[in-house]
Design an enzyme around this catalytic site. Structure first.
Site, PDB file in Angstrom:
ATOM      1  N   ARG A  36       3.413  39.707  60.305  1.00  9.55           N
ATOM      2  CA  ARG A  36       4.083  40.329  61.448  1.00  9.55           C
ATOM      3  C   ARG A  36       3.214  41.457  62.008  1.00  9.55           C
ATOM      4  NH1 ARG A  36       8.051  45.029  60.998  1.00  9.55           N
ATOM      5  NH2 ARG A  36       9.012  45.252  63.054  1.00  9.55           N
ATOM      6  N   ARG A  77      14.124  56.699  71.781  1.00  9.54           N
ATOM      7  CA  ARG A  77      13.567  57.532  70.721  1.00  9.54           C
ATOM      8  C   ARG A  77      13.645  59.017  71.083  1.00  9.54           C
ATOM      9  NH1 ARG A  77      10.869  54.698  66.866  1.00  9.54           N
ATOM     10  NH2 ARG A  77      10.229  52.565  67.380  1.00  9.54           N
ATOM     11  N   LYS A 221      16.008  39.023  67.694  1.00  8.99           N
ATOM     12  CA  LYS A 221      16.409  40.015  66.702  1.00  8.99           C
ATOM     13  C   LYS A 221      17.860  40.433  66.960  1.00  8.99           C
ATOM     14  CE  LYS A 221      13.214  43.148  65.713  1.00  8.99           C
ATOM     15  NZ  LYS A 221      12.097  44.125  65.926  1.00  8.99           N
ATOM     16  N   THR A 279      14.853  44.400  56.837  1.00 12.03           N
ATOM     17  CA  THR A 279      15.193  45.813  56.707  1.00 12.03           C
ATOM     18  C   THR A 279      15.603  46.198  55.292  1.00 12.03           C
ATOM     19  OG1 THR A 279      16.093  45.702  58.966  1.00 12.03           O
ATOM     20  CG2 THR A 279      16.362  47.766  57.781  1.00 12.03           C
TER      21      THR A 279
END
Length: 477
Positions: A36, A77, A221, A279
């Site tokens: 990835r 963010r 995702k 995760t």
């Protein structure tokens, strides 16, 4: 050729700890199926070097290793903080601002221009993967006024989640398209799309690829509440999914995540769509040589839930023990798969679900292959494939033998690295029948020997995708 002792696929995030050639080589040898490349970090030139290194090692070692380009999507963010870490105490009042300023003790910049429109009094705001929780008191000239409900340490560029709020951002950003163009030029055709909410997000990605003359394999995702609500629509249009449990556990109540994991994996299995579970799989191995018992159990449970692949993030990107982490994960997978094969765990629920679907000829063939494997002493399954559909349909049943998917298309071989128990073999030679080719390749690679029993599938119209309609029981000659 020595086959792995596990069939669950391993996705490794490549970063500073794993990008050197000796480490990449060992990751491939010890079980990495998919590398990835996280475009949220690093620059394109460094990514190019790593991509070429992986391709070179894959060719040298004779192992198909796919490269997954992970597009960052519209990640909200925290901006730059003057003094970090910033300590937030319970009861503190802080202001969130969309202005591009340097943050201080009471004011925190956020890179989201429409922040005022998304939050309202009573809204929850989570920072740093949900470890810090704020409650919105209202909008002011200074910023969005919030009270700290759960405090902690905050550093620059940590994630911001606004669960239950309308987010005014497209899932496919300009940066995503820039990264995608670069990846396409580097020959990558597998992309994971962050923060998917519905099928139109997936189609935007496909349309961009088509404009550049390419066909891509999309991994959606699942990390937002909206994606959970639209999961059937997403599954009908994506090629695979990734359960990104970090953001999913913030965007939805964390108590629901274990059940959502089981439900979504089951839905994907029924459709023959590969699932990556991600995760915090072995998070403690970022710093420690052994995982916690809870992490080992989490990895095992994901396999029992029916996942096709497991993903390592920081463990291999920046961790101290990337190779040992892969070995630990493959060891857990091997033991869990053995127990599932002995007990038949989960098979009845899946076969019952497939029986209730409107089945195609290929679905029926896949079920018959599974029954043949169960009732005969079958050593291997061989499925020549143009599109990868047949091996994926067989894979969802998690049979107790390898599925050798032989294809003349390298890109299909790479996408099949995500499917449980599928061992892709690139075979560009167009001479002879697939039966002859299979017989030769299995013996040449010392996979099978004379007398081994093979389940073999094929279509009456070779070269036509989705045309598998025959099953044969063969013996290696």
């Amino acid at each position: 050729m020595e086959l792995p002792d596990h069939r669950t696929k391993i996705v490794c995030t490549i970063g500073p700890a794993s990008s050197p050639e000796p480490v990449l080589r060992q990751l491939i040898l010890k079980g990495m199926n998919v590398a990835r490349i996280n475009f949220s970090h690093g620059d394109l030139e460094k990514h190019r070097e790593v991509i070429h290194r992986i391709r070179s090692l894959s060719t040298e070692l004779g192992v198909t290793v796919a490269i997954l380009a992970d597009l960052p999507g519209p990640r909200i963010r925290v901006g730059d903080l003057e003094n970090e870490p910033l300590t937030l105490e319970k009861g503190d009042t802080v202001y969130l601002t969309p202005l591009d300023i340097e943050g201080g003790k009471n004011i925190i910049p956020v890179n989201y221009k429409r922040l005022y429109e998304s939050v309202s009094p009573g809204s929850n705001v989570f920072l740093n993967d949900g470890f810090i929780q704020l409650r919105c008191l209202g909008n002011t000239d200074k910023g969005v006024e919030c009270k700290v409900e759960i405090g902690g340490y905050l550093t620059s560029h940590k994630g911001v989640n606004l669960p239950g709020s309308k987010i005014f951002l497209d899932a496919v950003t300009d940066d995503d398209l820039r990264f995608m163009k670069f990846a396409l030029e580097e020959g990558i055709n597998i992309f994971s799309l962050s923060f998917v909410e519905n099928s139109s997000d997936i189609e935007k990605l496909r349309q961009f690829a088509q404009q550049h003359g390419e066909s891509i394999y999309v991994v959606a995702k699942i990390e937002r509440e909206e994606a959970v609500k639209n999961i059937d629509d997403i599954l009908d249009h994506t090629d695979a999914i990734m359960l990104a449990r970090g953001d999913l556990g913030v965007e939805t109540p964390i108590q629901q995540v274990p059940v959502l994991q089981k439900e979504i994996i089951h839905k994907a299995n029924l459709r023959g769509k590969p699932v990556i579970t991600a995760t915090h799989m072995l998070e403690s191995m970022t710093e420690n040589i052994r995982p916690t018992r809870a992490e080992a159990t989490d990895v095992s449970n994901a396999i029992l839930d029916g996942t096709d692949a497991l993903m390592l993030s920081g463990e291999t990107a920046v961790g101290r023990y990337p190779i040992e982490t892969v070995l630990m994960m493959t060891g857990i997978a091997s033991r869990t798969e053995k127990w599932r094969n002995e007990t038949g765990w989960g098979t009845e629920l899946l076969t019952k679900g497939i029986d209730e679907l409107t089945m195609s000829v290929s679905d029926v063939i896949a079920l018959q292959v599974y029954q043949a494997i169960k009732r005969l002493k079958v050593d291997h399954t061989v499925t020549p494939t143009i599109s990868g559909q047949t091996p994926r349909r067989i894979s969802r049943l998690k049979p107790d033998c390898w599925i050798f998917a032989m294809s003349r298309r390298q890109e299909i071989c790479e996408t099949l690295t995500l499917s449980y128990g599928v061992y892709p073999i690139y075979s560009p030679n167009k001479g002879g029948s697939w039966e002859q080719t299979a017989n030769r390749l299995l013996k040449e690679n010392q996979i099978a020997s004379e007398g081994d029993l093979i389940v073999f599938t094929e279509g009456q119209s070779p070269g036509k995708p989705g045309g598998t309609n025959m099953l044969k029981i063969l013996q290696i000659e």
